[in-house]
Design an enzyme around this catalytic site. Sequence first.
Site, PDB file in Angstrom:
ATOM      1  N   LYS A 154       0.732  -1.222  -0.057  1.00  0.00           N
ATOM      2  CA  LYS A 154       0.143   0.087  -0.008  1.00  0.00           C
ATOM      3  C   LYS A 154       0.904   1.123   0.128  1.00  0.00           C
ATOM      4  O   LYS A 154       1.673   1.642   0.907  1.00  0.00           O
ATOM      5  CB  LYS A 154      -0.927  -0.075   1.108  1.00  0.00           C
ATOM      6  N   LYS A 194      -2.043  -1.548  -3.809  1.00  0.00           N
ATOM      7  CA  LYS A 194      -2.870  -0.321  -3.959  1.00  0.00           C
ATOM      8  C   LYS A 194      -2.107   0.867  -3.901  1.00  0.00           C
ATOM      9  O   LYS A 194      -1.085   1.079  -3.048  1.00  0.00           O
ATOM     10  CB  LYS A 194      -3.819  -0.503  -2.657  1.00  0.00           C
TER      11      LYS A 194
HETATM   12  C1  PBG Z   1      -7.394   3.317   5.405  1.00  0.00           C
HETATM   13  C2  PBG Z   1      -7.745   3.423   3.965  1.00  0.00           C
HETATM   14  C3  PBG Z   1      -7.411   4.353   3.167  1.00  0.00           C
HETATM   15  C4  PBG Z   1      -8.032   3.865   1.839  1.00  0.00           C
HETATM   16  C5  PBG Z   1      -8.246   2.487   1.920  1.00  0.00           C
HETATM   17  N1  PBG Z   1      -8.127   2.229   3.639  1.00  0.00           N
HETATM   18  C6  PBG Z   1      -7.106   5.719   3.000  1.00  0.00           C
HETATM   19  C7  PBG Z   1      -5.676   6.102   3.587  1.00  0.00           C
HETATM   20  O1  PBG Z   1      -4.851   5.354   3.606  1.00  0.00           O
HETATM   21  O2  PBG Z   1      -5.613   7.107   3.465  1.00  0.00           O
HETATM   22  C8  PBG Z   1      -8.006   4.542   0.492  1.00  0.00           C
HETATM   23  C9  PBG Z   1      -9.036   4.078  -0.518  1.00  0.00           C
HETATM   24  C10 PBG Z   1      -9.343   5.000  -1.682  1.00  0.00           C
HETATM   25  O3  PBG Z   1      -8.846   5.992  -1.937  1.00  0.00           O
HETATM   26  O4  PBG Z   1     -10.316   4.459  -2.253  1.00  0.00           O
HETATM   27  N2  PBG Z   1      -6.197   3.570   5.799  1.00  0.00           N
END
Ligand code: PBG
Length: 323
Positions: free
Chosen positions: A195, A248
């Site tokens: 991520k 992601k």
């Molecule tokens: C929570 C989370 C996020 C997303 C998924 N889980 C936001 C972040 O890390 O700031 C992003 C999903 C999206 O942008 O569609 N940590």
Amino acid sequence: MAYPSSRPRRLRRTPGLRGLVRETTLSTRSFVFPMFIVPGRGVRQPIASMPGQFRFSPDTAGEEVKRLHDLGIAAVLLFGVPDHKDALGTSAYQKDGVVPQAIRAIAKAAPTIVIMTDVCLCEYTDHGHCGLVEKGEVLNDPTLELLAKQALVHAQAGAHVIAPSDMMDGRIGFIREELDDQGLESTAIMAYSAKYASAFYGPFREAAESTPAFGDRQSYQMDPANAQEALREVMLDEDEGADIVMVKPAGPYLDVIRTVREHTDLPVAAYQVSGEYSMLMAAAERGWIDRDRAILETLTGIKRAGADVIISYFAPRAAELLR
Ligand code: PBG
């Protein structure tokens, strides 16, 4: 043999020929639709930064999922957006929190749909970070305890898959052990393994009210420049007991999806995130691109790169287009 003997256009002449040699096929069976859950009843609140997306209360989430399931969507991924936020993210691990309520409503409305839940504290903390904060630092190990508590209430409410997105070190193993200790060894874990600290989460943070009050997430989410490190994260999560690994965002990281696919035997998920959605919707609203074609093209690209599971806000529209 080169031109004129070789003519690739021969197989592009008719829809039948093109269909015959098509290498990648999208299926609604691999789609996951992310949903934002707020407290209350009868809520269906538009999200300004994500045209066409809504926040649902547990009851309306149930109704919506019934419709999605009829479209053939395989799974939903739930994000809680509670009223109360504090430094410890207390609302994240209440047995009767918004996510457990939604899990029960959805399971009743659509008993065969797969229910996944996001496990992370950022939507629940007043500072908007994904873990506990001390002197401006996000603490790793003390955060694990809270994530495990959150995973446990989701699993006890009936979630099939727990999806930790916090990026703390060791959380997959920690959560796995807690679930196993509590007799929930059948609950699966989909790890947000690679991520990235991405600009493309902007619209989500408005939807989930989770923008960090100070600093950014670069001390725990990955550097967009790194692909080798993604493999390291995937291998660690695999060793700790992940059942599915995730990359992601999706679009800017297709190379990472491909590399991960080639290095693990676990199913690989990819998340087409909020910014990827909103960017495309904004361009389509201005008439600059054809929305439906762009939806299918981006999703096909993600599948072609090697994703088995595709998480996308476009899942319902894509399912309509594939009918
Ligand atoms: C929570 C989370 C996020 C997303 C998924 N889980 C936001 C972040 O890390 O700031 C992003 C999903 C999206 O942008 O569609 N940590």
